[in-house]
Design a protein around this motif. Structure first.
Motif, PDB file in Angstrom:
ATOM      1  N   ARG A  25      47.776  38.309  52.523  1.00 44.67           N
ATOM      2  CA  ARG A  25      46.705  38.866  53.352  1.00 44.67           C
ATOM      3  C   ARG A  25      46.047  40.009  52.585  1.00 44.67           C
ATOM      4  N   LEU A  26      44.857  40.366  53.001  1.00 46.34           N
ATOM      5  CA  LEU A  26      44.164  41.473  52.336  1.00 46.34           C
ATOM      6  C   LEU A  26      45.004  42.748  52.339  1.00 46.34           C
ATOM      7  N   ALA A  27      45.773  42.965  53.383  1.00 46.21           N
ATOM      8  CA  ALA A  27      46.620  44.157  53.445  1.00 46.21           C
ATOM      9  C   ALA A  27      47.707  44.154  52.369  1.00 46.21           C
ATOM     10  N   ASP A  28      48.011  42.976  51.796  1.00 48.33           N
ATOM     11  CA  ASP A  28      49.021  42.874  50.741  1.00 48.33           C
ATOM     12  C   ASP A  28      48.473  43.243  49.370  1.00 48.33           C
ATOM     13  N   VAL A  29      47.153  43.267  49.216  1.00 48.00           N
ATOM     14  CA  VAL A  29      46.548  43.425  47.897  1.00 48.00           C
ATOM     15  C   VAL A  29      47.039  44.672  47.155  1.00 48.00           C
ATOM     16  N   PRO A  30      47.135  45.852  47.763  1.00 45.80           N
ATOM     17  CA  PRO A  30      47.625  47.006  46.992  1.00 45.80           C
ATOM     18  C   PRO A  30      49.036  46.788  46.431  1.00 45.80           C
ATOM     19  N   ALA A  31      49.927  46.199  47.205  1.00 48.14           N
ATOM     20  CA  ALA A  31      51.288  45.951  46.720  1.00 48.14           C
ATOM     21  C   ALA A  31      51.301  44.859  45.659  1.00 48.14           C
ATOM     22  N   ILE A  32      50.492  43.815  45.845  1.00 43.67           N
ATOM     23  CA  ILE A  32      50.386  42.760  44.828  1.00 43.67           C
ATOM     24  C   ILE A  32      49.862  43.366  43.529  1.00 43.67           C
ATOM     25  N   HIS A  33      48.817  44.167  43.636  1.00 41.95           N
ATOM     26  CA  HIS A  33      48.225  44.794  42.458  1.00 41.95           C
ATOM     27  C   HIS A  33      49.242  45.664  41.728  1.00 41.95           C
ATOM     28  N   ALA A  34      50.001  46.452  42.461  1.00 45.43           N
ATOM     29  CA  ALA A  34      51.006  47.319  41.846  1.00 45.43           C
ATOM     30  C   ALA A  34      52.061  46.494  41.104  1.00 45.43           C
ATOM     31  N   LEU A  35      52.535  45.414  41.718  1.00 46.01           N
ATOM     32  CA  LEU A  35      53.535  44.561  41.075  1.00 46.01           C
ATOM     33  C   LEU A  35      52.962  43.901  39.825  1.00 46.01           C
ATOM     34  N   LEU A  36      51.765  43.339  39.919  1.00 44.10           N
ATOM     35  CA  LEU A  36      51.163  42.676  38.769  1.00 44.10           C
ATOM     36  C   LEU A  36      50.809  43.673  37.665  1.00 44.10           C
ATOM     37  N   ARG A  37      50.368  44.871  38.049  1.00 42.86           N
ATOM     38  CA  ARG A  37      50.059  45.904  37.050  1.00 42.86           C
ATOM     39  C   ARG A  37      51.321  46.286  36.269  1.00 42.86           C
ATOM     40  N   ALA A  38      52.439  46.430  36.967  1.00 46.13           N
ATOM     41  CA  ALA A  38      53.705  46.762  36.292  1.00 46.13           C
ATOM     42  C   ALA A  38      54.140  45.630  35.361  1.00 46.13           C
ATOM     43  N   GLN A  39      53.973  44.395  35.806  1.00 47.71           N
ATOM     44  CA  GLN A  39      54.346  43.255  34.971  1.00 47.71           C
ATOM     45  C   GLN A  39      53.417  43.133  33.761  1.00 47.71           C
ATOM     46  N   ALA A  40      52.149  43.430  33.940  1.00 46.21           N
ATOM     47  CA  ALA A  40      51.198  43.403  32.819  1.00 46.21           C
ATOM     48  C   ALA A  40      51.546  44.500  31.815  1.00 46.21           C
ATOM     49  N   ALA A  41      51.893  45.684  32.300  1.00 43.85           N
ATOM     50  CA  ALA A  41      52.262  46.787  31.408  1.00 43.85           C
ATOM     51  C   ALA A  41      53.509  46.449  30.593  1.00 43.85           C
ATOM     52  N   ALA A  42      54.392  45.642  31.170  1.00 43.26           N
ATOM     53  CA  ALA A  42      55.604  45.213  30.464  1.00 43.26           C
ATOM     54  C   ALA A  42      55.332  44.041  29.524  1.00 43.26           C
ATOM     55  N   GLY A  43      54.101  43.517  29.537  1.00 51.95           N
ATOM     56  CA  GLY A  43      53.743  42.419  28.662  1.00 51.95           C
ATOM     57  C   GLY A  43      54.109  41.044  29.195  1.00 51.95           C
ATOM     58  N   ASN A  44      54.430  40.966  30.487  1.00 48.73           N
ATOM     59  CA  ASN A  44      54.856  39.692  31.073  1.00 48.73           C
ATOM     60  C   ASN A  44      53.712  38.864  31.640  1.00 48.73           C
ATOM     61  N   LEU A  45      52.604  39.519  31.982  1.00 46.16           N
ATOM     62  CA  LEU A  45      51.450  38.853  32.596  1.00 46.16           C
ATOM     63  C   LEU A  45      50.173  39.483  32.059  1.00 46.16           C
ATOM     64  N   LEU A  46      49.085  38.769  32.234  1.00 41.65           N
ATOM     65  CA  LEU A  46      47.791  39.374  31.955  1.00 41.65           C
ATOM     66  C   LEU A  46      47.369  40.198  33.169  1.00 41.65           C
ATOM     67  N   PRO A  47      46.662  41.293  32.957  1.00 37.18           N
ATOM     68  CA  PRO A  47      46.262  42.139  34.083  1.00 37.18           C
ATOM     69  C   PRO A  47      45.212  41.482  34.967  1.00 37.18           C
ATOM     70  N   ARG A  48      45.208  41.879  36.231  1.00 38.54           N
ATOM     71  CA  ARG A  48      44.165  41.458  37.189  1.00 38.54           C
ATOM     72  C   ARG A  48      43.723  42.703  37.935  1.00 38.54           C
ATOM     73  N   THR A  49      42.438  42.821  38.165  1.00 30.73           N
ATOM     74  CA  THR A  49      41.933  43.982  38.895  1.00 30.73           C
ATOM     75  C   THR A  49      42.175  43.806  40.392  1.00 30.73           C
ATOM     76  N   GLN A  50      42.154  44.919  41.095  1.00 33.25           N
ATOM     77  CA  GLN A  50      42.302  44.858  42.544  1.00 33.25           C
ATOM     78  C   GLN A  50      41.130  44.091  43.155  1.00 33.25           C
ATOM     79  N   GLU A  51      39.941  44.251  42.600  1.00 34.91           N
ATOM     80  CA  GLU A  51      38.774  43.533  43.095  1.00 34.91           C
ATOM     81  C   GLU A  51      38.944  42.020  42.923  1.00 34.91           C
ATOM     82  N   ASN A  52      39.506  41.596  41.794  1.00 31.21           N
ATOM     83  CA  ASN A  52      39.769  40.179  41.552  1.00 31.21           C
ATOM     84  C   ASN A  52      40.788  39.658  42.571  1.00 31.21           C
TER      85      ASN A  52
END
Length: 167
Positions: free
Chosen positions: A12-39
């Protein structure tokens, strides 16, 4: 609720901040490509989440690449929930979604092909995925030095059938 109990549901849209935080951490670790919150907001309907006691345990997305090809994207499990089967359950849910919409092939680009192999995926050449390469990869900053491994699952093949190129 036991340690292994969690629920999987559409994001849900309310999940986006938590999804973004998890994906940002994984991207910083080199496990995923980054995605913006807007995306993530624009593509929230592609995502499913796993949660336990209101906490985001994991996330994954199904992106439709063409009339018969889908991609498992942004698959990540929060470190506190590793080794609890969440990644597998998310992937199986995305596989079911792919079948439900009529896709014949499901692919992923990954650093952990063994995880996907346990679910029936096989390593393939990126050359077998022109839809992915020329729609998405060509725009990626890692295009000329991509180190991810392509894996594919034939959704319409009998169990044990080998993956072949194309549709």
């Amino acid at each position: 609720m036991s340690d292994r109990e969690f629920s999987v549901r559409p994001a849900r849209l309310a999940d986006v901040p938590a999804i973004h935080a998890l994906l940002r951490a994984q991207a910083a670790a080199g496990n995923l490509l980054p995605r913006t919150q807007e995306n993530l907001v624009r593509h929230v309907r592609d995502f499913i989440v796993a949660e336990r006691d209101g906490a985001l345990a994991g996330v994954g997305a199904l992106e439709i690449m063409g009339p018969d090809l889908g991609e498992v994207r942004s698959l990540a499990v929060a470190p506190a929930f590793h080794r609890q089967g969440i990644g597998e359950q998310l992937t199986r849910a995305l596989m079911a979604q792919a079948r439900a919409v009529g896709l014949k092939r499901l692919m992923a680009l990954t650093y952990v092909p063994g995880f996907f192999a346990r679910l029936g995926f096989e390593v393939v050449s990126k050359d077998d995925l022109p839809e992915k390469v020329w729609q998405v990869c060509v725009k990626c900053y890692k295009f000329n030095r991509c180190d991810e491994i392509a894996v594919m699952l034939r959704l319409d093949a009998p169990a044990g059938a080998k993956v072949s190129a194309g549709g």
